[in-house]
Design a protein around this motif. Structure first.
Motif, PDB file in Angstrom:
ATOM      1  N   ARG A 292       0.699  -1.163   0.100  1.00  0.00           N
ATOM      2  CA  ARG A 292       0.045  -0.041  -0.002  1.00  0.00           C
ATOM      3  C   ARG A 292       0.823   1.143  -0.007  1.00  0.00           C
ATOM      4  O   ARG A 292       0.472   2.207  -0.537  1.00  0.00           O
ATOM      5  CB  ARG A 292      -0.935   0.078   1.258  1.00  0.00           C
ATOM      6  CG  ARG A 292      -1.783  -1.103   1.060  1.00  0.00           C
ATOM      7  CD  ARG A 292      -2.511  -1.081   2.535  1.00  0.00           C
ATOM      8  NE  ARG A 292      -3.826  -2.324   2.290  1.00  0.00           N
ATOM      9  CZ  ARG A 292      -4.557  -2.707   3.512  1.00  0.00           C
ATOM     10  NH1 ARG A 292      -4.295  -2.108   4.744  1.00  0.00           N
ATOM     11  NH2 ARG A 292      -5.353  -3.696   3.451  1.00  0.00           N
ATOM     12  N   PHE A 293       2.016   1.335   0.782  1.00  0.00           N
ATOM     13  CA  PHE A 293       3.026   2.274   0.741  1.00  0.00           C
ATOM     14  C   PHE A 293       3.530   2.542  -0.730  1.00  0.00           C
ATOM     15  O   PHE A 293       3.564   3.696  -1.116  1.00  0.00           O
ATOM     16  CB  PHE A 293       3.973   2.050   1.827  1.00  0.00           C
ATOM     17  CG  PHE A 293       5.232   3.298   1.739  1.00  0.00           C
ATOM     18  CD1 PHE A 293       4.956   4.457   2.080  1.00  0.00           C
ATOM     19  CD2 PHE A 293       6.500   2.824   1.304  1.00  0.00           C
ATOM     20  CE1 PHE A 293       5.966   5.263   1.933  1.00  0.00           C
ATOM     21  CE2 PHE A 293       7.402   3.684   1.328  1.00  0.00           C
ATOM     22  CZ  PHE A 293       7.248   5.071   1.521  1.00  0.00           C
ATOM     23  N   LYS A 294       3.884   1.593  -1.376  1.00  0.00           N
ATOM     24  CA  LYS A 294       4.644   1.611  -2.344  1.00  0.00           C
ATOM     25  C   LYS A 294       3.899   2.084  -3.617  1.00  0.00           C
ATOM     26  O   LYS A 294       4.294   2.892  -4.517  1.00  0.00           O
ATOM     27  CB  LYS A 294       4.940   0.219  -2.818  1.00  0.00           C
ATOM     28  CG  LYS A 294       5.904  -0.021  -4.193  1.00  0.00           C
ATOM     29  CD  LYS A 294       6.322  -1.249  -4.626  1.00  0.00           C
ATOM     30  CE  LYS A 294       7.162  -1.434  -5.750  1.00  0.00           C
ATOM     31  NZ  LYS A 294       7.644  -2.816  -5.948  1.00  0.00           N
ATOM     32  N   ALA A 295       2.335   2.061  -3.318  1.00  0.00           N
ATOM     33  CA  ALA A 295       1.605   2.726  -4.483  1.00  0.00           C
ATOM     34  C   ALA A 295       1.477   4.139  -4.149  1.00  0.00           C
ATOM     35  O   ALA A 295       1.056   4.758  -5.251  1.00  0.00           O
ATOM     36  CB  ALA A 295      -0.041   2.054  -4.263  1.00  0.00           C
ATOM     37  N   PRO A 302      11.881   1.771  -8.290  1.00  0.00           N
ATOM     38  CA  PRO A 302      11.562   0.571  -8.717  1.00  0.00           C
ATOM     39  C   PRO A 302      12.258  -0.528  -8.133  1.00  0.00           C
ATOM     40  O   PRO A 302      13.375  -0.487  -7.988  1.00  0.00           O
ATOM     41  CB  PRO A 302      11.587   0.632 -10.141  1.00  0.00           C
ATOM     42  CG  PRO A 302      11.384   1.974 -10.650  1.00  0.00           C
ATOM     43  CD  PRO A 302      12.082   2.784  -9.268  1.00  0.00           C
ATOM     44  N   ASP A 303      11.678  -1.817  -7.761  1.00  0.00           N
ATOM     45  CA  ASP A 303      12.500  -2.901  -7.320  1.00  0.00           C
ATOM     46  C   ASP A 303      12.803  -2.872  -6.052  1.00  0.00           C
ATOM     47  O   ASP A 303      13.513  -3.748  -5.407  1.00  0.00           O
ATOM     48  CB  ASP A 303      13.693  -3.313  -8.172  1.00  0.00           C
ATOM     49  CG  ASP A 303      13.011  -3.734  -9.709  1.00  0.00           C
ATOM     50  OD1 ASP A 303      12.036  -4.322  -9.862  1.00  0.00           O
ATOM     51  OD2 ASP A 303      13.841  -3.331 -10.673  1.00  0.00           O
ATOM     52  N   GLN A 304      12.666  -1.832  -5.259  1.00  0.00           N
ATOM     53  CA  GLN A 304      12.881  -1.495  -3.930  1.00  0.00           C
ATOM     54  C   GLN A 304      11.944  -2.475  -2.867  1.00  0.00           C
ATOM     55  O   GLN A 304      10.969  -2.044  -3.210  1.00  0.00           O
ATOM     56  CB  GLN A 304      13.435  -0.177  -3.496  1.00  0.00           C
ATOM     57  CG  GLN A 304      14.567   0.518  -4.205  1.00  0.00           C
ATOM     58  CD  GLN A 304      14.721   1.624  -3.468  1.00  0.00           C
ATOM     59  OE1 GLN A 304      13.864   2.624  -3.173  1.00  0.00           O
ATOM     60  NE2 GLN A 304      16.071   2.139  -3.426  1.00  0.00           N
ATOM     61  N   THR A 305      12.257  -2.935  -1.959  1.00  0.00           N
ATOM     62  CA  THR A 305      11.608  -3.823  -1.148  1.00  0.00           C
ATOM     63  C   THR A 305      11.772  -3.486   0.477  1.00  0.00           C
ATOM     64  O   THR A 305      12.603  -2.720   0.603  1.00  0.00           O
ATOM     65  CB  THR A 305      11.610  -5.260  -1.553  1.00  0.00           C
ATOM     66  OG1 THR A 305      12.899  -5.737  -0.687  1.00  0.00           O
ATOM     67  CG2 THR A 305      11.588  -5.597  -2.844  1.00  0.00           C
ATOM     68  N   LEU A 306      11.087  -3.920   1.241  1.00  0.00           N
ATOM     69  CA  LEU A 306      11.101  -3.935   2.522  1.00  0.00           C
ATOM     70  C   LEU A 306      12.653  -4.225   2.913  1.00  0.00           C
ATOM     71  O   LEU A 306      13.119  -3.680   3.908  1.00  0.00           O
ATOM     72  CB  LEU A 306      10.072  -4.702   3.485  1.00  0.00           C
ATOM     73  CG  LEU A 306       9.937  -4.238   4.789  1.00  0.00           C
ATOM     74  CD1 LEU A 306       9.820  -2.784   5.116  1.00  0.00           C
ATOM     75  CD2 LEU A 306       8.801  -4.919   5.388  1.00  0.00           C
ATOM     76  N   TYR A 307      13.073  -5.554   2.369  1.00  0.00           N
ATOM     77  CA  TYR A 307      14.189  -6.029   2.621  1.00  0.00           C
ATOM     78  C   TYR A 307      15.676  -4.971   2.149  1.00  0.00           C
ATOM     79  O   TYR A 307      16.605  -5.323   2.457  1.00  0.00           O
ATOM     80  CB  TYR A 307      14.487  -7.250   2.019  1.00  0.00           C
ATOM     81  CG  TYR A 307      13.814  -8.353   2.854  1.00  0.00           C
ATOM     82  CD1 TYR A 307      14.772  -9.141   3.657  1.00  0.00           C
ATOM     83  CD2 TYR A 307      12.646  -8.757   2.922  1.00  0.00           C
ATOM     84  CE1 TYR A 307      14.637 -10.247   4.355  1.00  0.00           C
ATOM     85  CE2 TYR A 307      12.432  -9.615   3.576  1.00  0.00           C
ATOM     86  CZ  TYR A 307      13.071 -10.343   4.513  1.00  0.00           C
ATOM     87  OH  TYR A 307      12.617 -11.434   5.246  1.00  0.00           O
TER      88      TYR A 307
END
Length: 362
Positions: A292-295, A302-307
């Motif tokens: 939801r935050f990414k949206a 792009p391609d950045q995740t929580l990790y």
């Protein structure tokens, strides 16, 4: 020390026999192979065929002894019925999962067994059959490597029940294109944006970056009892970490202030720091929040995740210390080799200009 002294086929009466085993001075009699988890009852054969059947039984017991069986053990629960030979996979999977693994790893092993059973159908499992399944040209190289690794992890359990060989030489591990995990460039802006979006997600990001904890398995399950009273230390036992190693990590002042605000004055050691009761949020809690935050994020690339926050923290630790051992400790990796492999996937400068050839003749 327990040991086999003698093993012999002995005539009981008429055309009936038994297998007599002398184990450290104690004699045992066996009339079938149920004790070693095999279906073989020689006395039910025709009288003329019984002696040969008992000689086969003797060889089966000797093989079981080589695999670690003793007369004091009962492997009958491992008996694989002839009508369902592939249930051996289920038995091996059950034994493997007793050690306790992450939800995702257990799900991958279960998926592999489910699909192997569909492929093998009612045939006895062999390394050759499994290799045929894994070498399907429709599979990507990365997927084949992953499935190969998972099945090799099951093989020690399968060997207890007669499985022979290994797929290690039948399914070659192939090189895959490495993915480079880039660090978060503007960390402060990202954290500020996350804090406005959701405070729990913000604290998760702080702990992933500042303490290098894993979001879903470690951070999500944190209780106030995992922290020291002053919140300057977090400690997790090996049963709660992926690498099965105890983790004791200092908590810096920035994170400590946020944790203090989150905890408040009334708190209980057994309460989860996010749900505020003894029951933690569901496994996908932070995944849903991050999606939801990414949206709506204007900072996230792009391609950045929580990790990516954990990756960025790992890069900072290695750049500050230059120590692979310290990186292993703070990441909670099971070995230096794991840390080295992890490091290769990060955007870390390991060479300086002085390390490269120069052009002094110009």
């Amino acid at each position: 020390m327990d040991e086999l002294r003698t093993i012999a086929v002995t005539k009981v009466s008429g055309n009936r026999y038994c297998l007599s085993i002398n184990w450290t001075g104690t004699r045992y009699r066996f009339y079938n192979a149920k004790a070693i988890g095999i279906e073989n009852a020689p006395n039910q054969e025709q009288p003329k065929a019984r002696l040969a059947a008992f000689n086969l039984l003797k060889r089966q017991y000797l093989e079981a002894i080589k695999r670690g069986w003793t007369p004091n053990e009962d492997w009958s629960k491992l008996l694989v019925e002839k009508t369902q030979p592939t249930s051996l996979l289920r038995i091996a999977l059950k034994e493997k999962l007793r050690a306790g693994y992450s939800y995702h790893y257990e799900r991958k092993l279960t998926w592999l067994v489910d699909n192997l059973e569909k492929y093998i159908k009612r045939q006895p499992i062999t390394a050759k059959l499994v290799a045929e399944y894994l070498n399907d040209p429709k599979r990507s190289t990365a997927m084949r490597n992953n499935l190969r690794r998972h099945f090799i992890a099951l093989e020690p359990e399968l060997r207890k029940y007669g499985y022979e060989g290994s797929i290690a030489t039948l399914v070659k591990r192939s090189r895959v294109v490495e993915q480079l995990h880039k660090p978060i460039r503007d960390l402060n802006s990202l954290l500020s944006e996350v804090k406005l979006f959701d405070y729990n997600l913000y604290v998760c990001c702080l702990l992933a970056y500042g303490c290098l904890l894993r979001p879903h398995r470690e951070i999500r399950l944190l209780t106030w009892g995992d922290f020291s009273d002053s919140l300057d230390l977090v400690a997790l036992s090996g049963s709660r970490t992926k690498g099965k190693r105890n983790r004791v990590i200092p908590v810096n002042d920035v994170i400590r202030q946020e944790l203090s605000a989150l905890r408040g004055d009334e708190w209980t050691p057994s309460h989860n720091i996010f749900s505020k009761n003894e029951k933690p949020f569901a496994l996908g809690y932070f995944s849903v929040l991050w999606t939801r935050f990414k949206a709506v994020s204007e900072v996230l690339e792009p391609d950045q995740t929580l990790y990516s926050l954990r990756h960025t923290g790992a890069i900072r630790v290695y750049e500050k210390t230059g120590s692979l051992t310290k990186l292993q400790q703070v990441m909670g990796h099971s070995s230096l080799q794991v840390s080295l492999t992890y490091l290769r996937g990060l955007e870390v400068r390991q060479l300086d200009q002085d390390d490269l050839p120069c052009f002094s003749h110009y």
